[in-house]
Write a protein that holds these residues in place. Structure first.
Motif, PDB file in Angstrom:
ATOM      1  N   LEU A 174       0.831  -1.205   0.000  1.00 47.11           N
ATOM      2  CA  LEU A 174       0.000   0.000   0.000  1.00 47.11           C
ATOM      3  C   LEU A 174       0.863   1.251   0.000  1.00 47.11           C
ATOM      4  O   LEU A 174       0.618   2.194  -0.767  1.00 47.11           O
ATOM      5  CB  LEU A 174      -0.917  -0.012   1.231  1.00 47.11           C
ATOM      6  CG  LEU A 174      -1.718   1.267   1.503  1.00 47.11           C
ATOM      7  CD1 LEU A 174      -2.700   1.535   0.360  1.00 47.11           C
ATOM      8  CD2 LEU A 174      -2.471   1.155   2.836  1.00 47.11           C
ATOM      9  N   LEU A 175       1.882   1.279   0.832  1.00 47.35           N
ATOM     10  CA  LEU A 175       2.773   2.432   0.916  1.00 47.35           C
ATOM     11  C   LEU A 175       3.558   2.631  -0.386  1.00 47.35           C
ATOM     12  O   LEU A 175       3.804   3.767  -0.798  1.00 47.35           O
ATOM     13  CB  LEU A 175       3.738   2.264   2.095  1.00 47.35           C
ATOM     14  CG  LEU A 175       3.095   2.365   3.483  1.00 47.35           C
ATOM     15  CD1 LEU A 175       4.067   1.876   4.547  1.00 47.35           C
ATOM     16  CD2 LEU A 175       2.672   3.802   3.775  1.00 47.35           C
ATOM     17  N   PHE A 176       3.937   1.530  -1.033  1.00 50.58           N
ATOM     18  CA  PHE A 176       4.655   1.625  -2.305  1.00 50.58           C
ATOM     19  C   PHE A 176       3.783   2.306  -3.364  1.00 50.58           C
ATOM     20  O   PHE A 176       4.252   3.183  -4.103  1.00 50.58           O
ATOM     21  CB  PHE A 176       5.075   0.233  -2.777  1.00 50.58           C
ATOM     22  CG  PHE A 176       5.776   0.221  -4.105  1.00 50.58           C
ATOM     23  CD1 PHE A 176       7.088   0.661  -4.199  1.00 50.58           C
ATOM     24  CD2 PHE A 176       5.127  -0.212  -5.250  1.00 50.58           C
ATOM     25  CE1 PHE A 176       7.747   0.665  -5.428  1.00 50.58           C
ATOM     26  CE2 PHE A 176       5.776  -0.212  -6.477  1.00 50.58           C
ATOM     27  CZ  PHE A 176       7.089   0.229  -6.558  1.00 50.58           C
ATOM     28  N   LEU A 177       2.509   1.929  -3.425  1.00 47.32           N
ATOM     29  CA  LEU A 177       1.590   2.544  -4.377  1.00 47.32           C
ATOM     30  C   LEU A 177       1.394   4.030  -4.075  1.00 47.32           C
ATOM     31  O   LEU A 177       1.343   4.866  -4.990  1.00 47.32           O
ATOM     32  CB  LEU A 177       0.244   1.820  -4.348  1.00 47.32           C
ATOM     33  CG  LEU A 177       0.241   0.374  -4.865  1.00 47.32           C
ATOM     34  CD1 LEU A 177      -1.135  -0.244  -4.678  1.00 47.32           C
ATOM     35  CD2 LEU A 177       0.649   0.335  -6.327  1.00 47.32           C
ATOM     36  N   LEU A 178       1.291   4.357  -2.794  1.00 44.92           N
ATOM     37  CA  LEU A 178       1.112   5.754  -2.405  1.00 44.92           C
ATOM     38  C   LEU A 178       2.370   6.580  -2.688  1.00 44.92           C
ATOM     39  O   LEU A 178       2.279   7.761  -3.039  1.00 44.92           O
ATOM     40  CB  LEU A 178       0.744   5.847  -0.924  1.00 44.92           C
ATOM     41  CG  LEU A 178      -0.644   5.302  -0.558  1.00 44.92           C
ATOM     42  CD1 LEU A 178      -0.866   5.363   0.943  1.00 44.92           C
ATOM     43  CD2 LEU A 178      -1.729   6.091  -1.283  1.00 44.92           C
ATOM     44  N   LEU A 179       3.527   5.962  -2.533  1.00 43.46           N
ATOM     45  CA  LEU A 179       4.771   6.646  -2.877  1.00 43.46           C
ATOM     46  C   LEU A 179       4.813   6.968  -4.375  1.00 43.46           C
ATOM     47  O   LEU A 179       5.228   8.065  -4.768  1.00 43.46           O
ATOM     48  CB  LEU A 179       5.976   5.777  -2.494  1.00 43.46           C
ATOM     49  CG  LEU A 179       6.407   5.807  -1.029  1.00 43.46           C
ATOM     50  CD1 LEU A 179       7.445   4.716  -0.765  1.00 43.46           C
ATOM     51  CD2 LEU A 179       6.976   7.173  -0.660  1.00 43.46           C
ATOM     52  N   LEU A 180       4.388   6.023  -5.211  1.00 42.17           N
ATOM     53  CA  LEU A 180       4.333   6.266  -6.651  1.00 42.17           C
ATOM     54  C   LEU A 180       3.362   7.393  -6.958  1.00 42.17           C
ATOM     55  O   LEU A 180       3.650   8.288  -7.775  1.00 42.17           O
ATOM     56  CB  LEU A 180       3.910   4.997  -7.387  1.00 42.17           C
ATOM     57  CG  LEU A 180       4.927   3.856  -7.442  1.00 42.17           C
ATOM     58  CD1 LEU A 180       4.328   2.668  -8.189  1.00 42.17           C
ATOM     59  CD2 LEU A 180       6.214   4.309  -8.115  1.00 42.17           C
ATOM     60  N   PHE A 181       2.196   7.363  -6.299  1.00 43.67           N
ATOM     61  CA  PHE A 181       1.193   8.421  -6.487  1.00 43.67           C
ATOM     62  C   PHE A 181       1.773   9.782  -6.111  1.00 43.67           C
ATOM     63  O   PHE A 181       1.600  10.768  -6.841  1.00 43.67           O
ATOM     64  CB  PHE A 181      -0.035   8.116  -5.630  1.00 43.67           C
ATOM     65  CG  PHE A 181      -1.036   9.243  -5.568  1.00 43.67           C
ATOM     66  CD1 PHE A 181      -1.981   9.402  -6.567  1.00 43.67           C
ATOM     67  CD2 PHE A 181      -1.026  10.137  -4.504  1.00 43.67           C
ATOM     68  CE1 PHE A 181      -2.901  10.443  -6.518  1.00 43.67           C
ATOM     69  CE2 PHE A 181      -1.941  11.185  -4.442  1.00 43.67           C
ATOM     70  CZ  PHE A 181      -2.873  11.330  -5.451  1.00 43.67           C
ATOM     71  N   PHE A 182       2.474   9.823  -4.987  1.00 41.80           N
ATOM     72  CA  PHE A 182       3.062  11.086  -4.529  1.00 41.80           C
ATOM     73  C   PHE A 182       4.106  11.604  -5.514  1.00 41.80           C
ATOM     74  O   PHE A 182       4.113  12.785  -5.863  1.00 41.80           O
ATOM     75  CB  PHE A 182       3.689  10.889  -3.153  1.00 41.80           C
ATOM     76  CG  PHE A 182       4.391  12.117  -2.641  1.00 41.80           C
ATOM     77  CD1 PHE A 182       3.669  13.133  -2.042  1.00 41.80           C
ATOM     78  CD2 PHE A 182       5.770  12.256  -2.754  1.00 41.80           C
ATOM     79  CE1 PHE A 182       4.306  14.282  -1.582  1.00 41.80           C
ATOM     80  CE2 PHE A 182       6.418  13.386  -2.292  1.00 41.80           C
ATOM     81  CZ  PHE A 182       5.676  14.404  -1.706  1.00 41.80           C
ATOM     82  N   LEU A 183       4.980  10.732  -5.982  1.00 38.99           N
ATOM     83  CA  LEU A 183       6.044  11.148  -6.892  1.00 38.99           C
ATOM     84  C   LEU A 183       5.490  11.633  -8.236  1.00 38.99           C
ATOM     85  O   LEU A 183       6.069  12.523  -8.866  1.00 38.99           O
ATOM     86  CB  LEU A 183       7.013   9.985  -7.126  1.00 38.99           C
ATOM     87  CG  LEU A 183       7.861   9.583  -5.911  1.00 38.99           C
ATOM     88  CD1 LEU A 183       8.655   8.309  -6.213  1.00 38.99           C
ATOM     89  CD2 LEU A 183       8.796  10.711  -5.510  1.00 38.99           C
ATOM     90  N   ILE A 184       4.352  11.076  -8.647  1.00 38.40           N
ATOM     91  CA  ILE A 184       3.763  11.460  -9.930  1.00 38.40           C
ATOM     92  C   ILE A 184       2.998  12.778  -9.834  1.00 38.40           C
ATOM     93  O   ILE A 184       3.088  13.629 -10.723  1.00 38.40           O
ATOM     94  CB  ILE A 184       2.824  10.350 -10.456  1.00 38.40           C
ATOM     95  CG1 ILE A 184       3.641   9.096 -10.812  1.00 38.40           C
ATOM     96  CG2 ILE A 184       2.032  10.826 -11.669  1.00 38.40           C
ATOM     97  CD1 ILE A 184       2.779   7.897 -11.143  1.00 38.40           C
TER      98      ILE A 184
END
Length: 214
Positions: free
Chosen positions: A141-151
């Motif tokens: 879940l955190l990995f997906l949110l990190l990708l969302f944040f970076l994008i």
């Protein structure tokens, strides 16, 4: 044995928070001089939160603390102490917003990347060092949110991005509770009522921010 466990957990948290602060500093679109205030506020809130966990643990076990304070200080904090610390931190933020003139958007936009980076590193340590299979769900879940944040953190308002992150995190964690025996944050078990409360507050803040921008 208990003391060694406490020291190890504290070390994990310190390493994770340091990683979160570095992540904020590296990814923030602000110039170097503008990063100082939000970074200082984040550090201040995180230090206060750690102190509040100890305060919460003492208050919830005040009878034992009076008779044998070392027994309380050496024993690991539980989820109740974490919830008490969250309540105290929330009060601290309200105080800073109302009487210190601090912008709630500044707090959220700086805490979001620190939270994501630190929580991800903590769960990664749990998987690598302790072979925790339950940490995989939260780590994903955190990995997906990190990708969302970076994008999206440079394309949208930082406040809106932060609100979306906390809303998605609480909802994701809530969903995980139906598939896993329990979910955690920095090693503390998260109950459904707490996650629902975080979701409602985050969603409310997200909606209010959208109305202000429209």
């Amino acid at each position: 044995m208990v003391s060694a466990w406490v020291v190890t957990k504290v070390a994990y948290v310190v390493i994770s928070i340091a990683a979160g602060l570095i992540f904020f500093y590296v990814t923030s679109p602000l110039v170097k001089s503008e990063k100082k205030q939000p970074l200082e506020e984040s550090v201040s809130l995180l230090i206060n939160f750690v102190l509040y966990i100890w305060v919460g643990k003492i208050l919830l076990n005040i009878d034992v603390f009076i008779t044998d304070p070392l027994a309380i200080l050496a024993y690991p904090s539980d989820s109740d102490a974490f919830y008490a610390a969250t309540l105290l931190l929330f009060g601290n933020v309200i105080y800073k917003v109302k009487w210190k003139g601090l912008n709630i958007g500044t707090i959220m936009s700086s805490l979001a990347p620190v939270f994501l980076g630190s929580a991800f590193v903590y769960e990664f340590i749990e998987v690598v060092m302790n072979d925790s299979t339950l940490a995989w769900g939260h780590l994903g879940l955190l990995f997906l949110l990190l990708l969302f944040f970076l994008i999206f953190h440079e394309r949208q308002s930082s406040v809106a991005t932060a609100g979306g992150i906390f809303t998605a995190w609480s909802l994701g964690q809530l969903i995980l509770t139906f598939y896993l025996p329990y979910t955690t944050l920095y090693g503390y078990m998260m109950t459904r009522w707490f996650l629902v409360l975080v979701f409602i507050l985050s969603m409310t803040n997200l909606i209010q921010n959208k109305r202000l921008r429209s």
